[in-house]
Design a protein around this motif. Structure first.
Motif, short mmCIF file in Angstrom:
data_model
loop_
_atom_site.label_atom_id
_atom_site.label_comp_id
_atom_site.label_asym_id
_atom_site.label_seq_id
_atom_site.Cartn_x
_atom_site.Cartn_y
_atom_site.Cartn_z
N ALA A 1 54.91 54.73 53.35
CA ALA A 1 54.99 55.71 54.43
C ALA A 1 54.24 57.00 54.08
N ASN A 2 54.27 57.36 52.81
CA ASN A 2 53.67 58.63 52.37
C ASN A 2 52.36 58.47 51.61
N GLY A 3 51.95 57.23 51.37
CA GLY A 3 50.72 57.00 50.63
C GLY A 3 50.81 57.46 49.19
N VAL A 4 51.96 57.21 48.57
CA VAL A 4 52.17 57.61 47.17
C VAL A 4 52.03 56.39 46.27
N GLY A 5 51.01 56.39 45.42
CA GLY A 5 50.78 55.28 44.51
C GLY A 5 50.19 54.05 45.17
N VAL A 6 49.94 54.15 46.47
CA VAL A 6 49.41 53.03 47.24
C VAL A 6 48.80 53.61 48.51
N GLU A 7 47.87 52.87 49.13
CA GLU A 7 47.28 53.35 50.37
C GLU A 7 48.33 53.40 51.47
N LYS A 8 48.34 54.47 52.25
CA LYS A 8 49.33 54.64 53.32
C LYS A 8 49.23 53.49 54.32
N ASP A 9 50.38 52.92 54.64
CA ASP A 9 50.40 51.78 55.56
C ASP A 9 51.76 51.80 56.27
N GLU A 10 51.79 52.32 57.50
CA GLU A 10 53.05 52.49 58.22
C GLU A 10 53.71 51.15 58.58
N THR A 11 52.89 50.16 58.85
CA THR A 11 53.45 48.84 59.17
C THR A 11 54.16 48.26 57.95
N GLU A 12 53.53 48.39 56.79
CA GLU A 12 54.14 47.90 55.56
C GLU A 12 55.39 48.70 55.22
N ALA A 13 55.35 50.00 55.48
CA ALA A 13 56.52 50.85 55.24
C ALA A 13 57.69 50.39 56.09
N ALA A 14 57.43 50.16 57.37
CA ALA A 14 58.49 49.71 58.28
C ALA A 14 59.07 48.37 57.83
N LYS A 15 58.21 47.50 57.36
CA LYS A 15 58.66 46.18 56.89
C LYS A 15 59.67 46.31 55.76
N TRP A 16 59.37 47.16 54.78
CA TRP A 16 60.27 47.31 53.64
C TRP A 16 61.52 48.08 53.98
N TYR A 17 61.40 49.02 54.92
CA TYR A 17 62.60 49.73 55.37
C TYR A 17 63.58 48.75 56.02
N LEU A 18 63.04 47.85 56.83
CA LEU A 18 63.89 46.88 57.51
C LEU A 18 64.58 45.97 56.50
N LYS A 19 63.85 45.51 55.50
CA LYS A 19 64.45 44.63 54.49
C LYS A 19 65.62 45.33 53.79
N ALA A 20 65.41 46.60 53.44
CA ALA A 20 66.48 47.35 52.77
C ALA A 20 67.62 47.65 53.73
N ALA A 21 67.28 47.94 54.99
CA ALA A 21 68.29 48.25 56.00
C ALA A 21 69.20 47.05 56.24
N GLU A 22 68.61 45.88 56.28
CA GLU A 22 69.39 44.67 56.53
C GLU A 22 70.36 44.38 55.38
N GLN A 23 70.09 44.97 54.23
CA GLN A 23 71.00 44.80 53.09
C GLN A 23 72.05 45.90 53.03
N GLY A 24 71.98 46.83 53.99
CA GLY A 24 73.02 47.84 54.07
C GLY A 24 72.71 49.18 53.44
N LEU A 25 71.47 49.43 53.02
CA LEU A 25 71.11 50.71 52.41
C LEU A 25 71.02 51.76 53.53
N ALA A 26 71.91 52.74 53.50
CA ALA A 26 72.04 53.70 54.60
C ALA A 26 70.75 54.47 54.88
N VAL A 27 70.11 54.99 53.84
CA VAL A 27 68.91 55.78 54.06
C VAL A 27 67.80 54.93 54.66
N ALA A 28 67.75 53.66 54.30
CA ALA A 28 66.74 52.75 54.86
C ALA A 28 67.08 52.43 56.32
#
Length: 226
Positions: free
Chosen positions: A72-99
């Motif tokens: 999401a922020n392009g830190v250590g990797v090229e910024k990619d909002e689609t990829e960011a959303a994908k990983w947020y969803l994976k973490a969210a589905e596991q119950g991580l509140a901030v995700a």
């Protein structure tokens, strides 16, 4: 607990052991960027992303959320909002509140995913129920405005109060401004409905129509008002 994880990432008194990093940061999920700050003596963000990815692919929700932040922020990797959303969803589905909040925000704003206000409300609820202040603030605004959910002023105010109690200062400012506007609208409605103003109309700006303004000359010459 955080110090032990730092010992392993910095190699203090032992060889760097990234399996142990995963172990200790599993227990430190609330500080996801802590590992990024400490992996390697030179703070190699690309290296941090590498190890986040390894842990994320093994299902570690904290690393999935952190990897989403990196994209999401392009830190250590090229910024990619689609990829960011994908990983947020994976973490969210596991119950991580901030995700859950971050995924809801993606849905609300259309960042990396199709915009869906109702879906945003759903995930904000999940995060807020776990105590996430940002999610409570978001729910307060959405209920007050009736976005993605049926408008409910009292419920909206309740969520804002929860966010305020959790230290979200923006929620306090938002609620005060909302209630100020609310009071102004009530005063205008009361003025419109007042029996003492029967036959008098108000402009869109709340000014009274049909009443001659008092001129400067009139004020200086009271006789002219007789």
């Amino acid at each position: 607990m955080h110090n032990m994880g730092s010992f392993y990432t910095e190699g203090v008194g032992m060889e760097k052991d990234y399996a142990e990093i995963v172990k200790w940061y599993r227990q430190s999920a609330e500080n996801r960027f802590f590992a990024m700050e400490d992996i390697g003596m030179e703070k190699d963000y690309a290296e941090a992303v590498k190890w986040y990815r390894k842990a994320a692919e093994k299902g570690l929700s904290a690393s999935q959320g952190a990897l989403g932040d990196c994209y999401a922020n392009g830190v250590g990797v090229e910024k990619d909002e689609t990829e960011a959303a994908k990983w947020y969803l994976k973490a969210a589905e596991q119950g991580l509140a901030v995700a859950q909040y971050n995924w809801g925000f993606c849905c609300q704003t259309g960042i990396g995913v199709e915009k869906d206000d109702a879906e945003a409300v759903k995930w904000f609820h999940k995060a807020a129920d776990q105590g996430d202040a940002n999610a409570a603030y978001a729910l307060g605004q959405l209920y007050l405005q009736g976005i993605g959910v049926t408008k409910d002023v009292e419920l909206g105010k309740s969520w804002l109060q929860i966010a305020i109690m959790k230290g979200k200062t923006e929620a306090k400012t938002y609620l005060e401004e909302y209630e100020k506007n609310e009071e102004t609208e009530k005063m205008q409605l009361n003025l419109r409905d007042s029996s003492t103003l029967e036959g008098v109309k108000l402009t869109e700006d709340g000014e009274i129509e049909g009443v001659e303004p008092i001129t400067k000359e009139a004020v200086e010459s009271p006789e002219s008002l007789k």
